[in-house]
Design a protein around this motif. Structure first.
Motif, PDB file in Angstrom:
ATOM      1  N   GLU A 112       0.829  -1.207   0.000  1.00 26.95           N
ATOM      2  CA  GLU A 112       0.000   0.000   0.000  1.00 26.95           C
ATOM      3  C   GLU A 112       0.868   1.265   0.000  1.00 26.95           C
ATOM      4  O   GLU A 112       0.525   2.252  -0.655  1.00 26.95           O
ATOM      5  N   GLN A 115       2.055   1.785  -3.460  1.00 25.91           N
ATOM      6  CA  GLN A 115       0.982   2.355  -4.280  1.00 25.91           C
ATOM      7  C   GLN A 115       0.905   3.865  -4.086  1.00 25.91           C
ATOM      8  O   GLN A 115       0.700   4.616  -5.044  1.00 25.91           O
ATOM      9  N   GLN A 116       1.080   4.298  -2.852  1.00 26.52           N
ATOM     10  CA  GLN A 116       1.015   5.728  -2.571  1.00 26.52           C
ATOM     11  C   GLN A 116       2.202   6.477  -3.176  1.00 26.52           C
ATOM     12  O   GLN A 116       2.052   7.598  -3.657  1.00 26.52           O
TER      13      GLN A 116
END
Length: 141
Positions: A112, A115-116
């Motif tokens: 995650e 992804q950021q």
């Protein structure tokens, strides 16, 4: 007073490209370290990447907001809406960075978080393109 490099398309574009290419290279470094299962070093690289975004990209955004954007809006009041939108882009970058820092503190380096980091790259690329077109394009000179 705004430095001349912020007012000139080619110089401003070079600043944007330099910052973005550095962010992409550093993001790839984090990914390569993860693939090599170098988790501690990857986490350190992620922390350095956050620092890079703060010192290179967000500091440039701050300089734009403090001088360049107000100067452009005074010079051409029709650009105020564009300046507002571009300032919001900067705020999105700040929000994503804050989220990444929180995620790293709470859960460590995760998919995650990666992804950021990629979201930062996308938002920044779109922002730079729009800024150059809206504020430095032929129609605004």
């Amino acid at each position: 007073m705004v430095g001349p490099s912020l007012r000139q398309l080619h110089a401003h574009h070079a600043i944007h490209q330099g910052g973005l290419s550095g962010a992409i290279a550093k993001t790839e470094e984090v990914e390569n370290l993860l693939e090599a299962r170098e988790f501690e070093v990857a986490r350190q690289a992620a922390d350095h990447l956050v620092e890079y975004w703060e010192t290179r990209i967000l500091s440039h955004a701050e300089a734009e907001e403090e001088g360049f954007y107000p100067e452009m809006a005074v010079k051409n009041p029709g650009l105020q809406h564009a300046v507002t939108k571009l300032t919001r882009d900067h705020e999105l970058l700040r929000i994503i960075i804050a989220d990444i820092k929180s995620m790293l503190d709470e859960d460590g380096l995760s998919p995650e978080v990666l992804q950021q980091f990629h979201a930062l790259i996308v938002v920044n690329a779109i922002h730079s393109r729009d800024e150059e077109r809206l504020l430095l394009g032929e129609s605004s000179q």
